[in-house]
Write an enzyme that holds these catalytic residues in place. Sequence first.
Site, PDB file in Angstrom:
ATOM      1  N   LYS A   1       0.817  -1.039   0.062  1.00  0.00           N
ATOM      2  CA  LYS A   1      -0.140   0.046   0.004  1.00  0.00           C
ATOM      3  C   LYS A   1       0.887   1.165   0.016  1.00  0.00           C
ATOM      4  O   LYS A   1       1.803   1.449   0.700  1.00  0.00           O
ATOM      5  CB  LYS A   1      -0.934  -0.125   1.258  1.00  0.00           C
ATOM      6  CG  LYS A   1      -1.907  -1.312   1.213  1.00  0.00           C
ATOM      7  CD  LYS A   1      -2.970  -0.751   0.252  1.00  0.00           C
ATOM      8  CE  LYS A   1      -4.196  -1.921   0.468  1.00  0.00           C
ATOM      9  NZ  LYS A   1      -5.615  -1.680  -0.216  1.00  0.00           N
TER      10      LYS A   1
ATOM     11  N   LYS B   1     -13.607  -7.587  -7.362  1.00  0.00           N
ATOM     12  CA  LYS B   1     -14.042  -8.000  -6.149  1.00  0.00           C
ATOM     13  C   LYS B   1     -15.377  -8.456  -6.533  1.00  0.00           C
ATOM     14  O   LYS B   1     -16.280  -7.617  -6.460  1.00  0.00           O
ATOM     15  CB  LYS B   1     -13.727  -7.272  -5.136  1.00  0.00           C
ATOM     16  CG  LYS B   1     -12.081  -6.743  -4.990  1.00  0.00           C
ATOM     17  CD  LYS B   1     -12.049  -5.747  -3.867  1.00  0.00           C
ATOM     18  CE  LYS B   1     -10.438  -5.572  -3.740  1.00  0.00           C
ATOM     19  NZ  LYS B   1     -10.282  -4.178  -3.074  1.00  0.00           N
TER      20      LYS B   1
HETATM   21 MG    MG Z   1      -7.007  -1.937  -4.189  1.00  0.00          MG
END
Ligand code: MG
Length: 357
Positions: free
Chosen positions: A151, A250
């Site tokens: 991240k 997702k």
């Molecule tokens: Mg992502």
Amino acid sequence: MTSPTPPADALLVEAVLPLRRPHRSGASEVRDHRVLLLRLTARGAEGWGECGPIPGYSRETLEECRAWLRSSLAAGGAAAGGGPPSARHALEAARADLAAAAAGRPLWRHLGGSRPRVAVGAVLGLGIALPGLPAAAEALAAEGYRRIKLKVAPGRSVDRVRAVRDALPHHDLAVDANGKFDPADPAEAAALDRFGLSFIEQPFAAGDLGAHARLAAAIDTPVCLDESIASPEDAVRALAAGAAGALNLKPARMGGLAAAAAAHDVAVAAGVPVWCGGMLESGVGKAAALALASLPGMTLPADLPPSSRHYADDLTAVPWLMVDGHLALPEVPGAGAAPDPAALERHTVSVESFSGT
Ligand code: MG
């Protein structure tokens, strides 16, 4: 995805799963992951679905999911359009699991999956300070994770990526900015091009396809879209705009397996690789996501780690284990990931039942 013909009885279970380490999304920190589990039973077969919106990341709340599932189940399972995407995914996944179980087929084969095992990656969050980051990445690589995704955020990207790349010169690395970079100042995102990353995920805000297209044209590293893709139509638009060289699909964000599979088909037709990201699924919800990740175009590792990464006490009787960087899909009817009754009881907060849905 076809619904089973017989009426089903339904159980809606709220469970709280303690995470092994806190999960941060924006300003929110989650120590216990709350999920709604939906069990449908008909003619001796059962199917399970799960939703667990992540505070600070998901647009919907668990209460919104509960309200929509309650009304859908009370209305005989006649789910109207709309509704929170993760709740729609839970209902559709439970139906797909039930249908696959009734047909005696593994869920992943029922969906058209072609790979009996799925390569998995792991994510290192911004909560890990830079000095410890290379060792954390090396540990994940030693465990066998096929890709390590960092991240990143403005001012916290180049140094972090350089440190990990120096430690792991040949490993599959990627970054995810969750839309935090400023499209008016794309230099930092572009500076990541030199590290041989598999992709730069969602550098800019979800709605800004133009900024993603400009970056994609300026660098060699593929730009991957995640939050930008909430429907198959979003995938069509993004690919037509030249905004993506990879997609993270997702099912919980897209409103179900069918929508995610349709976006997968769009990407395959365009020659763009796709993969399935994770949303802290328990072992129950992971089965549906892994089934999606077994589709032919899902050629990049899935961020669907083994049970032990997030949970010391997962819900399934058999924990998901990683072997050689892969999770194996069960060759049993249905999803093959019903909760262990004792484990479910340890984590259950509330139970509601519905009949004839
Ligand atoms: Mg992502």
